[in-house]
Scaffold this motif. Structure first.
Motif, short mmCIF file in Angstrom:
data_model
loop_
_atom_site.label_atom_id
_atom_site.label_comp_id
_atom_site.label_asym_id
_atom_site.label_seq_id
_atom_site.Cartn_x
_atom_site.Cartn_y
_atom_site.Cartn_z
N ASP A 67 32.72 48.90 -8.60
CA ASP A 67 33.01 47.51 -9.00
C ASP A 67 31.72 46.83 -9.44
N GLU A 68 31.88 45.66 -10.05
CA GLU A 68 30.72 44.90 -10.55
C GLU A 68 30.75 43.47 -10.05
N ALA A 69 29.62 42.81 -10.18
CA ALA A 69 29.52 41.38 -9.89
C ALA A 69 28.55 40.76 -10.89
N GLY A 70 28.95 39.63 -11.45
CA GLY A 70 28.03 38.89 -12.32
C GLY A 70 28.26 39.05 -13.80
N ARG A 71 29.49 39.27 -14.24
CA ARG A 71 29.72 39.36 -15.68
C ARG A 71 29.67 37.99 -16.34
N GLY A 72 30.10 36.95 -15.62
CA GLY A 72 30.23 35.63 -16.23
C GLY A 72 29.00 34.75 -16.28
N PRO A 73 28.03 34.92 -15.39
CA PRO A 73 26.87 34.02 -15.38
C PRO A 73 26.03 34.07 -16.65
N LEU A 74 25.25 33.01 -16.84
CA LEU A 74 24.31 32.94 -17.96
C LEU A 74 22.95 33.49 -17.59
N TRP A 217 41.75 50.60 -12.31
CA TRP A 217 42.68 49.80 -11.53
C TRP A 217 42.41 48.32 -11.77
N VAL A 218 43.36 47.64 -12.42
CA VAL A 218 43.25 46.20 -12.60
C VAL A 218 43.36 45.53 -11.23
N LYS A 219 42.43 44.65 -10.93
CA LYS A 219 42.34 44.00 -9.62
C LYS A 219 42.28 45.04 -8.50
N GLY A 220 41.58 46.12 -8.79
CA GLY A 220 41.47 47.21 -7.83
C GLY A 220 40.73 46.84 -6.57
N ASP A 221 39.85 45.82 -6.65
CA ASP A 221 39.10 45.42 -5.47
C ASP A 221 39.99 44.77 -4.41
N ALA A 230 32.75 48.57 -2.62
CA ALA A 230 31.80 48.46 -3.74
C ALA A 230 31.63 47.01 -4.17
N SER A 231 32.71 46.24 -4.13
CA SER A 231 32.63 44.84 -4.54
C SER A 231 31.72 44.04 -3.62
N ILE A 232 31.75 44.36 -2.32
CA ILE A 232 30.85 43.69 -1.36
C ILE A 232 29.40 44.02 -1.68
N LEU A 233 29.12 45.30 -1.91
CA LEU A 233 27.76 45.72 -2.21
C LEU A 233 27.24 45.07 -3.49
N ALA A 234 28.09 45.04 -4.52
CA ALA A 234 27.67 44.47 -5.81
C ALA A 234 27.45 42.96 -5.68
N LYS A 235 28.38 42.27 -5.04
CA LYS A 235 28.30 40.81 -4.95
C LYS A 235 27.12 40.36 -4.10
#
Length: 292
Positions: A67-74, A217-221, A230-235
């Motif tokens: 999973d990823e975190a931070g696609r939307g920020p500038l 998987w859409v909304k797999g997290d 993975a989402s916890i680690l990324a975020k």
């Protein structure tokens, strides 16, 4: 070497810096290095790999959640993580495989408070068989666009984790062929598409494409425990980088907005200018630079 001789808590650190990447046979020089870090508990891995030996199925494959975190920020990096939970803890969240475990509250990181994420972060690291976190800097995002940067991070996390799994297993049992033969992995990516892995490179390590089952998987997290881990680690890892930037540039209020385009963030850009870590390919930053 028998599994019994590997029962110590034998943890292998993972550190890698990627400056060049092979894309469909072409060597691409990255605008900035991508840093990967993590660890693999080789004792846990060997114990899991030799469960139900010879029965190759979805039930015996290791699940790698990505999973990823931070696609939307500038501002700042996009962080991608891959995590392997023990097989008994892996599966659909609704089936409650984590019930009565220390990760029982684990779900999509966006649905958890920062306090709960921070509590889960070291627990995921401690109890995962292995994990890798990739930090893809703003310069690479500007170079290839945010979607491709995210897919690149997903690819690198997966490949590095697979490579370390096979190489360290081979070292532990002194048999590279046997180590790769026992590798069966489901790689579950959050989103609607899978990255294109470098199967030619993996094949040189004895990792055959047929042993890797990639699924999007859409909304797999919110559905799979491994993706949620993975989402916890990324975020949390991304938030940590934001706090570091906040200490360098306190006038931007980064600790509050985490780089997202809030009113406070945009006012700070108007007043103090664009930082080196801002994503110049994103429209608000591009306009800010044009209006200087």
């Amino acid at each position: 070497m028998s599994i019994e001789t590997c029962l110590e808590n034998f943890v292998i650190p993972i550190k890698s810096v990627i400056e060049h990447i092979d894309v469909k046979g072409q060597d691409v020089s990255l605008a900035a290095p991508i840093k990967l870090s993590g660890q693999l508990n080789i004792s846990k891995l060997l114990a899991e790999q030799w469960i139900n030996t010879g029965q190759e199925s979805d039930e015996t494959a290791l699940q790698i959640g990505v999973d990823e975190a931070g696609r939307g920020p500038l501002l700042g990096s996009v962080n991608v993580a891959a995590a392997i939970l023990p097989k008994a803890w892996s599966g659909l969240i609704e089936a409650q495989p984590l019930q009565h475990t220390l990760l029982s509250i684990l779900t999509d990181s966006k649905k958890l408070s920062e306090k709960k994420r921070d509590r889960l972060y070291p627990l995921v690291q401690q109890h995962a068989i292995g994990y890798v976190v990739a930090d893809i800097p703003a310069a690479v995002i500007d170079q290839v666009n945010i979607l491709q940067a995210t897919l690149l991070g997903m690819r690198l996390c997966t490949e590095v984790l697979l490579e370390v799994m096979v190489s360290q297993s081979a070292t532990a049992i002194n048999d590279a062929t046997e180590a790769s033969r026992h590798l069966q992995a489901q790689v579950l990516f959050d989103g609607n598409r899978c990255p294109e892995l470098d199967y030619l490179k993996l094949a040189t390590l004895g990792i055959e494409k047929s042993t890797i089952d990639c699924q999007a998987w859409v909304k797999g997290d919110a559905r799979h425990t491994s993706i949620a881990a993975a989402s916890i680690l990324a975020k949390v890892s991304r938030d940590q980088t934001m706090y570091e930037l906040d200490s360098q540039y306190p006038q931007y209020g980064i600790a509050q907005h985490k780089g997202y385009p809030t009113r406070v963030h945009m006012q700070a850009i108007d007043t103090h200018g664009v930082l080196p870590d801002h994503r110049r390919s994103f429209a608000p930053i591009r306009r800010a630079l044009e209006n200087k």
